[in-house]
Design a protein around this motif. Structure first.
Motif, PDB file in Angstrom:
ATOM      1  N   HIS A  61      -0.445  -0.255  -1.620  1.00 52.85           N
ATOM      2  CA  HIS A  61       0.153   0.458  -0.481  1.00 52.85           C
ATOM      3  C   HIS A  61      -0.880   0.858   0.586  1.00 52.85           C
ATOM      4  O   HIS A  61      -0.556   0.887   1.763  1.00 52.85           O
ATOM      5  N   ASP A  62      -2.106   1.165   0.180  1.00 51.58           N
ATOM      6  CA  ASP A  62      -3.145   1.543   1.153  1.00 51.58           C
ATOM      7  C   ASP A  62      -4.198   0.438   1.326  1.00 51.58           C
ATOM      8  O   ASP A  62      -5.328   0.718   1.737  1.00 51.58           O
ATOM      9  N   HIS A 119      -1.635   1.488   9.008  1.00 51.63           N
ATOM     10  CA  HIS A 119      -2.059   0.752   7.810  1.00 51.63           C
ATOM     11  C   HIS A 119      -0.904   0.283   6.922  1.00 51.63           C
ATOM     12  O   HIS A 119      -1.090  -0.638   6.140  1.00 51.63           O
ATOM     13  N   THR A 166       4.376   5.236   4.966  1.00 53.82           N
ATOM     14  CA  THR A 166       3.906   6.431   5.692  1.00 53.82           C
ATOM     15  C   THR A 166       5.038   7.140   6.438  1.00 53.82           C
ATOM     16  O   THR A 166       5.135   8.362   6.373  1.00 53.82           O
TER      17      THR A 166
HETATM   18 FE    FE Z   1      -1.023   5.370   3.252  1.00 56.30          FE
END
Ligand code: FE
Ligand code: GDP
Ligand code: FE
Length: 202
Positions: free
Chosen positions: A66-67, A99, A126
């Motif tokens: 996810h990041d 991101h 997010t």
């Molecule tokens: Fe994030």
């Protein structure tokens, strides 16, 4: 019995890598502190997946990635938002919200992840969106309540996630907005769309 991330075995449905290989690839993309956060999100997501009847393998992969783009340089992210035809409005609301959408593009290109639900969970982690699949809700919430998170309302968020995923999404959306407003930060309009669907009374 509750399955932990370490017990998971990836088939080839979502990714042609073992979990160990994926962990190694993710680790090269970020600081050790952020990698620890990612592992925490995976733990929370795999637990939520079992509670709410979602594939633990998909939850693990989405959480670990996810990041993925979080530490890419801003110029690269900026250019990708334009070249990949992402929402150009992203560019006006600060790089912190880039991101997710950029990460979804990169994990497809660099890790070969094709599953639309996993890619959407990364894309929208997010800011959320009005219609979120269970997996999208799980990643959105797991990111907020993972064991390493320390902030005043986190225990309330964890409690909500034990009984209702939708309530946890609503709680997180409300408190993220309150936090941003408290700091007089710009609000990306799609964050408001998420609020209007998940939090606001009819
Ligand atoms: Fe994030
Ligand atoms: P992280 O990547 O694990 O740190 O967590 P997130 O991806 O959920 O959030 C990244 C940052 O984006 C957080 O600091 C949020 O407060 C911030 N954020 C979320 N929505 C918005 C928004 O609408 N506008 C702005 N400016 N920031 C936002
Ligand atoms: Fe995160």
């Amino acid at each position: 019995m509750l399955i932990k991330p370490n017990d998971l075995f990836y088939g080839e449905k979502y990714i042609n890598l073992s979990r160990k290989e994926l962990l190694e690839k993710v680790q090269t993309q970020m600081s050790s502190q952020r990698f620890k956060h990612v592992l925490g999100v995976e733990t929370a997501a795999v637990e939520l997946a079992q509670r709410y009847g979602v594939s633990t393998e998909a939850a693990s992969i989405a959480a670990l990635t996810h990041d993925y783009a979080k530490e890419r340089n801003h110029g690269e992210m900026h250019d990708l938002i334009i070249s990949a035809n992402l929402d150009l409005e992203l560019l006006q609301y600060g790089s912190e919200i880039w991101h997710g959408p950029v990460g979804a593009i990169l994990v497809k290109k660099e890790l070969g992840i094709q599953d639309a639900d996993i890619l959407n969970a990364i894309h929208y982690h997010t800011v959320g969106r009005p219609e979120m699949s269970l997996l999208e809700q799980i990643i959105y919430v797991a990111d907020y309540i993972e064991p390493g998170r320390v902030f005043p309302v986190v225990s309330e968020a964890r409690k909500a996630a034990e009984t209702s995923l939708a309530e946890a999404v609503a709680f997180e959306t409300e408190h993220t907005l309150l936090h941003l407003i408290g700091q007089k930060r710009k609000i990306y309009p799609k964050t408001i769309d998420t609020y209007n669907t998940w939090v606001a009374k009819p």
